[in-house]
Design a protein around this motif. Structure first.
Motif, mmCIF file in Angstrom:
data_model
loop_
_atom_site.group_PDB
_atom_site.id
_atom_site.type_symbol
_atom_site.label_atom_id
_atom_site.label_comp_id
_atom_site.label_asym_id
_atom_site.label_seq_id
_atom_site.Cartn_x
_atom_site.Cartn_y
_atom_site.Cartn_z
ATOM 1 N N HIS A 171 4.071 16.612 -10.091
ATOM 2 C CA HIS A 171 4.634 17.329 -8.938
ATOM 3 C C HIS A 171 4.754 16.413 -7.730
ATOM 4 C CE1 HIS A 171 3.304 21.463 -10.699
ATOM 5 N NE2 HIS A 171 4.463 21.049 -11.182
ATOM 6 N N LEU A 172 3.702 15.641 -7.484
ATOM 7 C CA LEU A 172 3.713 14.785 -6.292
ATOM 8 C C LEU A 172 4.701 13.621 -6.460
ATOM 9 C CD1 LEU A 172 -0.124 14.711 -5.521
ATOM 10 C CD2 LEU A 172 1.637 15.928 -4.232
ATOM 11 N N SER A 173 4.693 13.013 -7.641
ATOM 12 C CA SER A 173 5.524 11.821 -7.855
ATOM 13 C C SER A 173 7.011 12.146 -7.803
ATOM 14 C CB SER A 173 5.199 11.179 -9.203
ATOM 15 O OG SER A 173 3.851 10.804 -9.217
ATOM 16 N N PHE A 174 7.367 13.355 -8.216
ATOM 17 C CA PHE A 174 8.787 13.745 -8.172
ATOM 18 C C PHE A 174 9.068 14.640 -6.963
ATOM 19 C CE2 PHE A 174 7.968 12.648 -12.624
ATOM 20 C CZ PHE A 174 8.972 11.706 -12.816
ATOM 21 N N GLY A 175 8.147 14.658 -6.017
ATOM 22 C CA GLY A 175 8.313 15.466 -4.805
ATOM 23 C C GLY A 175 8.921 14.649 -3.674
ATOM 24 N N THR A 176 8.528 14.933 -2.454
ATOM 25 C CA THR A 176 9.050 14.208 -1.285
ATOM 26 C C THR A 176 8.492 12.785 -1.268
ATOM 27 O OG1 THR A 176 7.179 14.808 0.103
ATOM 28 C CG2 THR A 176 9.024 16.365 0.030
ATOM 29 N N ALA A 177 9.060 11.953 -0.398
ATOM 30 C CA ALA A 177 8.591 10.564 -0.278
ATOM 31 C C ALA A 177 7.114 10.528 0.127
ATOM 32 C CB ALA A 177 9.454 9.804 0.727
ATOM 33 N N ASP A 178 6.736 11.433 1.007
ATOM 34 C CA ASP A 178 5.332 11.491 1.452
ATOM 35 C C ASP A 178 4.405 11.858 0.285
ATOM 36 O OD1 ASP A 178 5.806 10.792 4.019
ATOM 37 O OD2 ASP A 178 5.667 12.841 4.846
ATOM 38 N N GLN A 179 4.860 12.812 -0.517
ATOM 39 C CA GLN A 179 4.037 13.234 -1.658
ATOM 40 C C GLN A 179 3.893 12.099 -2.663
ATOM 41 O OE1 GLN A 179 6.323 16.763 -2.654
ATOM 42 N NE2 GLN A 179 4.681 18.109 -1.897
ATOM 43 N N LYS A 180 5.000 11.384 -2.892
ATOM 44 C CA LYS A 180 4.946 10.262 -3.841
ATOM 45 C C LYS A 180 3.992 9.182 -3.325
ATOM 46 C CE LYS A 180 7.636 7.216 -6.707
ATOM 47 N NZ LYS A 180 8.943 6.690 -7.116
ATOM 48 N N ALA A 181 4.036 8.944 -2.005
ATOM 49 C CA ALA A 181 3.148 7.937 -1.401
ATOM 50 C C ALA A 181 1.687 8.362 -1.578
ATOM 51 C CB ALA A 181 3.496 7.758 0.076
ATOM 52 N N MET A 182 1.464 9.661 -1.491
ATOM 53 C CA MET A 182 0.111 10.196 -1.667
ATOM 54 C C MET A 182 -0.371 9.950 -3.108
ATOM 55 S SD MET A 182 -0.630 13.969 -0.202
ATOM 56 C CE MET A 182 -1.510 14.993 -1.342
ATOM 57 N N ALA A 183 0.539 10.168 -4.073
ATOM 58 C CA ALA A 183 0.195 9.937 -5.481
ATOM 59 C C ALA A 183 -0.116 8.452 -5.706
ATOM 60 C CB ALA A 183 1.342 10.380 -6.386
ATOM 61 N N GLN A 184 0.705 7.577 -5.127
ATOM 62 C CA GLN A 184 0.493 6.135 -5.279
ATOM 63 C C GLN A 184 -0.842 5.718 -4.662
ATOM 64 O OE1 GLN A 184 2.540 3.681 -6.956
ATOM 65 N NE2 GLN A 184 0.573 2.627 -6.699
ATOM 66 N N ASP A 185 -1.132 6.280 -3.497
ATOM 67 C CA ASP A 185 -2.388 5.955 -2.810
ATOM 68 C C ASP A 185 -3.593 6.356 -3.679
ATOM 69 O OD1 ASP A 185 -4.227 5.499 -0.501
ATOM 70 O OD2 ASP A 185 -4.421 7.691 -0.637
ATOM 71 N N ALA A 186 -3.483 7.533 -4.309
ATOM 72 C CA ALA A 186 -4.591 7.980 -5.175
ATOM 73 C C ALA A 186 -4.730 7.035 -6.366
ATOM 74 C CB ALA A 186 -4.352 9.411 -5.639
ATOM 75 N N LEU A 187 -3.599 6.651 -6.967
ATOM 76 C CA LEU A 187 -3.653 5.718 -8.106
ATOM 77 C C LEU A 187 -4.281 4.388 -7.670
ATOM 78 C CD1 LEU A 187 -2.943 4.764 -10.981
ATOM 79 C CD2 LEU A 187 -0.601 4.356 -10.200
ATOM 80 N N ASN A 188 -3.890 3.913 -6.483
ATOM 81 C CA ASN A 188 -4.448 2.652 -5.973
ATOM 82 C C ASN A 188 -5.968 2.701 -5.871
ATOM 83 O OD1 ASN A 188 -1.846 1.770 -5.720
ATOM 84 N ND2 ASN A 188 -1.764 1.948 -3.462
ATOM 85 N N ARG A 189 -6.473 3.834 -5.405
ATOM 86 C CA ARG A 189 -7.923 3.914 -5.206
ATOM 87 C C ARG A 189 -8.694 4.222 -6.485
ATOM 88 N NH1 ARG A 189 -8.942 8.024 -2.418
ATOM 89 N NH2 ARG A 189 -6.820 8.740 -2.038
ATOM 90 N N TRP A 190 -8.067 4.902 -7.469
ATOM 91 C CA TRP A 190 -8.813 5.326 -8.663
ATOM 92 C C TRP A 190 -8.659 4.404 -9.863
ATOM 93 C CZ3 TRP A 190 -12.564 8.892 -8.540
ATOM 94 C CH2 TRP A 190 -12.614 9.712 -7.416
ATOM 95 N N TRP A 191 -7.663 3.504 -9.841
ATOM 96 C CA TRP A 191 -7.415 2.679 -11.030
ATOM 97 C C TRP A 191 -8.637 1.853 -11.428
ATOM 98 C CZ3 TRP A 191 -4.251 2.364 -15.017
ATOM 99 C CH2 TRP A 191 -4.263 1.187 -15.784
ATOM 100 N N PHE A 192 -9.122 1.035 -10.503
ATOM 101 C CA PHE A 192 -10.223 0.147 -10.899
ATOM 102 C C PHE A 192 -11.553 0.866 -11.105
ATOM 103 C CE2 PHE A 192 -7.314 -3.307 -9.544
ATOM 104 C CZ PHE A 192 -7.329 -4.018 -10.732
ATOM 105 N N PRO A 193 -11.898 1.839 -10.241
ATOM 106 C CA PRO A 193 -13.110 2.600 -10.566
ATOM 107 C C PRO A 193 -13.046 3.259 -11.952
ATOM 108 C CG PRO A 193 -12.513 2.968 -8.284
ATOM 109 C CD PRO A 193 -11.384 2.167 -8.894
ATOM 110 N N THR A 194 -11.835 3.708 -12.362
ATOM 111 C CA THR A 194 -11.704 4.296 -13.705
ATOM 112 C C THR A 194 -11.939 3.238 -14.779
ATOM 113 O OG1 THR A 194 -10.103 5.903 -12.868
ATOM 114 C CG2 THR A 194 -10.188 5.607 -15.243
ATOM 115 N N MET A 195 -11.396 2.038 -14.558
ATOM 116 C CA MET A 195 -11.591 0.945 -15.523
ATOM 117 C C MET A 195 -13.075 0.612 -15.694
ATOM 118 S SD MET A 195 -8.604 -0.325 -16.581
ATOM 119 C CE MET A 195 -8.508 -2.106 -16.613
ATOM 120 N N MET A 196 -13.843 0.837 -14.618
ATOM 121 C CA MET A 196 -15.293 0.542 -14.683
ATOM 122 C C MET A 196 -16.030 1.552 -15.557
ATOM 123 S SD MET A 196 -16.144 -0.188 -10.698
ATOM 124 C CE MET A 196 -15.153 -1.299 -9.702
#
Lengths: 313, 95
Positions: A171-196
């Motif tokens: 929903h966020l990624s295919f939503g408004t530009a702000d929503q997509k940015a929010m999704a990207q920001d979450a991915l940025n913060r959760w990617w490496f902690p998830t890898m751990m």
């Protein structure tokens, strides 16, 4: 039977891929390893309710709210399945909880990161539950019967968790530009902690060797991590987002992605108590436990009284 | 540290009417009613059962794993307990 005879039977079971059951003889270190692993797993389910619970009252729709409530309730249930599995090894529920509340026992480092936006709930369901499932699918065939059976039940319930997270990300990624940015920001913060979440690299994992030998685990930390990256990258591409790793690229020779290792110094800091939310999480657990003490005492008193009346009659 | 979680109960679920009850796990509860309610909340969140048995764990009598040989052995050599032991004439067909 002599001790070495018992050991032979135990080793024979592992060799034949048979399960070890609570009343079977098992080496002390196997028992200890299982108590540590199953209780950490249980604590992770329970503490894992906190970052998501943070968004129940602020979910953006009634549908999102009932879904999140159901998911958090499942996590509580998973914690209980696992505590009862650990108890079959001869440790009491009170001891297990006490180890969590005093900080003696560990839980997954991932739950010491904050859920800052609604997109984080999407990222947690999609990535964190996705990583957990990868580990748990393997554990359905773990050598200890009660643990394996708890895992079968948990895996059945988890697949909805990952889907609901991915739905939020969609929903966020295919939503408004702000929503997509929010999704990207979450991915940025959760990617490496998830890898751990898969644990330290095989070369530095102190418990891995025994876990594989005893068939508690069937795949190593690095193997699972690789599998997770391979599975997740196409999903990131579908969303039109970018994995926050400049070194990520397809390696045709190994039929998998090359990727950067997470920051293992940060990992050590977080598991030793210095992550962003460690203190908050432990305080919340202790508060809930202590403030619920009167309920346990009342239930106990009620049961005792009823028994007295029954016995007097 | 006081033990205030209540005793352990073993939970058995019947999936559909007419089917046998199958063990699905255990839980803590202080009395029968609480055991049933906890079992419903813990083990039937997705319609996994239509009926629940809750049995105090300490009421269960179990054979011990070391006995596996001698305890079950008496039935091992009694092949005549199985239908495949008997020859039925071809003319009879299915019996």
């Amino acid at each position: 039977m002599e001790d070495n005879k018992f050991e032979e039977v135990f080793e024979g079971k592992l060799a034949k891929n048979e399960m070890v059951e609570p009343k079977d003889w098992m080496p002390d270190n196997y028992r200890k390893h299982l108590i540590r692993q199953i209780s950490q797993h249980a604590h992770s389910e329970i503490v894992g309710m906190l970052p998501e619970g943070n968004w129940i009252t602020r979910a953006p729709s009634l549908r999102a709210k009932v879904v999140l409530l159901a998911k958090v309730q499942d996590e509580g249930g998973h914690g209980l399945y696992l505590y009862t599995a650990a108890e079959t090894l001869g440790i009491s529920r009170d001891e297990l909880l006490n180890n969590l509340h005093t900080g003696k026992a560990k839980y997954s480092s991932i739950f010491n990161y904050p859920t800052l936006t609604w997109a984080d709930i999407g990222a947690v369901g999609w990535l964190v539950d996705g990583a957990a499932i990868m580990n748990q699918v393997m554990l359905q065939r773990t050598s200890y019967g009660p643990y394996a059976r708890a895992m079968v039940r948990i895996c059945k319930e988890e697949s909805f968790h990952q889907r609901q997270g991915f739905e939020i990300m969609t929903h966020l990624s295919f939503g408004t530009a702000d929503q997509k940015a929010m999704a990207q920001d979450a991915l940025n913060r959760w990617w490496f902690p998830t890898m751990m979440m898969f644990g330290p690299p095989d070369s530095e994992s102190p418990n891995s060797e025994n876990a594989i030998k005893w068939r508690i685990k069937r795949e190593t930390n690095d193997q699972l991590r690789q599998k997770f990256v391979n599975q997740t990258v196409p999903q990131v591409e579908y969303l039109g987002l970018t994995v926050p790793d400049a070194n990520l690229k397809w390696n045709e020779a190994k039929k998998g992605y090359d990727y950067s290792e997470p920051n293992w110094v940060e990992f050590k800091n977080v598991i030793s108590g210095n992550g962003p939310c460690n203190k908050q999480r432990l305080l919340a657990r202790n508060k809930a436990h202590n403030e619920g003490a009167w309920v346990r005492e009342a239930a106990q008193a009620f049961a005792r009284k009823r028994k007295e009346i029954y016995e007097a009659a | 540290m006081s033990d205030n979680q209540g005793p352990v109960w073993e939970i058995f679920l019947q999936k559909k009417a007419g089917q046998p009850f199958v063990h699905c796990g255990s839980l803590h509860a202080f009395d029968k009613e609480m055991a049933l309610q906890n079992a419903r909340d813990l083990y039937t969140r997705r319609g996994e059962g239509v009926s629940i048995w809750a049995v105090p764990s300490n009421a269960i009598v179990a054979s011990s794993p070391e006995d596996i040989g001698p305890f079950f052995e008496p039935s091992n050599d009694k092949v005549y307990r199985h239908p495949t032991f008997y020859q039925i004439p071809d003319a009879i067909g299915h019996m």
